[in-house]
Design a protein around this motif. Structure first.
Motif, mmCIF file in Angstrom:
data_model
loop_
_atom_site.group_PDB
_atom_site.id
_atom_site.type_symbol
_atom_site.label_atom_id
_atom_site.label_comp_id
_atom_site.label_asym_id
_atom_site.label_seq_id
_atom_site.Cartn_x
_atom_site.Cartn_y
_atom_site.Cartn_z
ATOM 1 N N GLY A 148 -6.514 7.522 9.047
ATOM 2 C CA GLY A 148 -6.826 8.077 7.737
ATOM 3 C C GLY A 148 -8.287 7.895 7.378
ATOM 4 N N HIS A 151 -10.364 10.481 9.250
ATOM 5 C CA HIS A 151 -10.290 11.818 8.659
ATOM 6 C C HIS A 151 -11.113 11.916 7.382
ATOM 7 C CE1 HIS A 151 -6.298 12.969 10.871
ATOM 8 N NE2 HIS A 151 -7.347 12.944 11.666
ATOM 9 N N THR A 152 -11.021 10.931 6.527
ATOM 10 C CA THR A 152 -11.792 11.004 5.280
ATOM 11 C C THR A 152 -13.284 10.840 5.547
ATOM 12 O OG1 THR A 152 -11.386 8.640 4.877
ATOM 13 C CG2 THR A 152 -9.865 10.214 3.860
ATOM 14 N N THR A 299 -5.460 8.651 2.965
ATOM 15 C CA THR A 299 -5.957 10.025 2.827
ATOM 16 C C THR A 299 -5.525 10.714 1.543
ATOM 17 O OG1 THR A 299 -4.033 10.912 4.006
ATOM 18 C CG2 THR A 299 -5.990 10.344 5.334
#
Length: 362
Positions: A148, A151-152, A299
């Motif tokens: 997560g 991705h962020t 996320t």
């Protein structure tokens, strides 16, 4: 990218890669180190356990040990694409994520082209690979949090994705596959399996799974998912052989070749289906649940998004036969060890569909 000091016993690749060329022989160490003069004189250069797509070497010099990567996978082996991957890891490293950016040469370049091939030099990271069986519930949560965070963070460091002008990639698999195409692929693979000589137990299992898959697809044809609604920057190949651990803590996420814009929640589901699959094809659902909850917290992904992603990856698995394509169409058996668990997972996931969805979304 850096590699473990304990080579992995089996490779895990993305779902539908083509096979790259596999040149033999030693890399042009002399020419490369003339560009990287600060790393010293070469002492040894030994191949490490090869992945399915590129080549890697443990390079020891008078000033230390390094990982030398030769990029061979055609879709990602050009200088511009590799340089973009390198910029991403440099920016992620600056944010404190466990990555190992490449080393620049005397001219500030991180990609060297010698005899038509691209090379990159990275620090050597000591560590080991850990699959889901080696991860506790707490480690599973930390894994979901880590993905997560990747991705962020990619949202922060990469150019805008999609229609705003950034590069887009396909969904990386068969998440919206057309059944007529899949049935034609199954028929062709069955023909090749039956023609294979000498016939062995692998051939028997392959034919059984192909016929079984055709029945499942016909039974569930009405459940084909729609195209994904949203996408963002993802690692693209997040699995146990691309994550190095020191003890219980991740030391480096490696091999960013498949960096691209794809549905993020699908990467989370796809990674879990690789990390947490058991040899018999079942998923360790309690670990999946811990991992997925942590990913959602990191996320902000909702349960509905994760459920939709799980549905798309399930359909992708039903429609994908990349391990058999490699064996019977490319005559490459390096993916054979993955086939029993991968093929069993598709069947088990179909039977336990509701439980798997709840593990990701609940």
């Amino acid at each position: 990218m850096p590699r473990s000091s304990e080579p992995a016993s089996r490779p895990v690749g993305a779902l539908s890669h083509g096979r790259p060329p596999r040149p033999s022989g030693a890399p042009p160490v002399g020419a490369l180190l003339r560009r990287h003069r600060h790393v010293g004189e070469p002492l040894s250069c030994r191949p490490v356990t090869e992945g399915l797509l590129n080549r890697g070497f443990r390079l020891t010099t008078t000033r230390g040990t390094y990982f030398l990567k030769q990029h061979l996978d055609a879709p990602t082996a050009d200088r511009a694409t590799i340089a973009r991957q390198h910029r991403a890891t440099q920016r992620l490293y600056a944010l404190g994520l466990p990555v190992a950016p490449p080393l620049a040469d005397a001219a500030g370049r991180t990609v060297s082209v010698v005899d038509g091939h691209c090379y990159a030099l990275h620090p050597w990271i000591e560590g080991r690979h850990r699959d889901g069986a080696q991860l506790s519930a707490g480690c599973s949560r930390r894994l979901g949090t880590l993905l997560g965070q990747v991705h962020t963070a990619l949202d922060r460091v990469m150019e805008p994705s999609g229609p705003d002008g950034g590069p887009c990639a396909d969904d990386g698999g068969r998440a919206s596959a057309d059944l007529p195409d899949t049935f034609l692929a199954i028929d062709e693979l069955i023909r090749l399996v039956q023609a294979h000589r000498p016939r062995d137990s692998f051939d028997a299992l392959a034919e059984h799974r192909l016929r079984e898959r055709r029945r499942l697809l016909a039974q569930h044809a009405h459940r084909r998912p729609p195209p994904a609604a949203a996408a963002g920057w993802v690692h693209g190949d997040f699995h146990p052989l691309n994550l190095l651990y020191r003890g219980a803590e991740p030391a480096a996420i490696v091999d960013w070749d498949r960096l691209g814009v794809r549905p993020r929640a699908e990467e989370a589901v796809r990674a879990a289906a690789i990390f947490f699959v058991r040899p018999g094809g079942e998923l360790a659902l309690e670990k999946v649940r811990a991992y997925a909850r942590a990913y959602r917290r990191a996320t902000g992904a909702c349960g509905g998004e994760m459920a939709a992603a799980a549905h798309r990856v399930w359909w992708e698995r039903l429609n994908d036969f990349w391990t058999l394509r490699w064996r019977y169409q490319l005559h490459d058996r390096r993916a054979d060890p993955q086939f029993p668990a991968v093929s069993a997972l598709a069947v088990w996931w179909t039977r336990e569909y509701e439980a798997v969805r709840d593990a990701f979304a609940g």
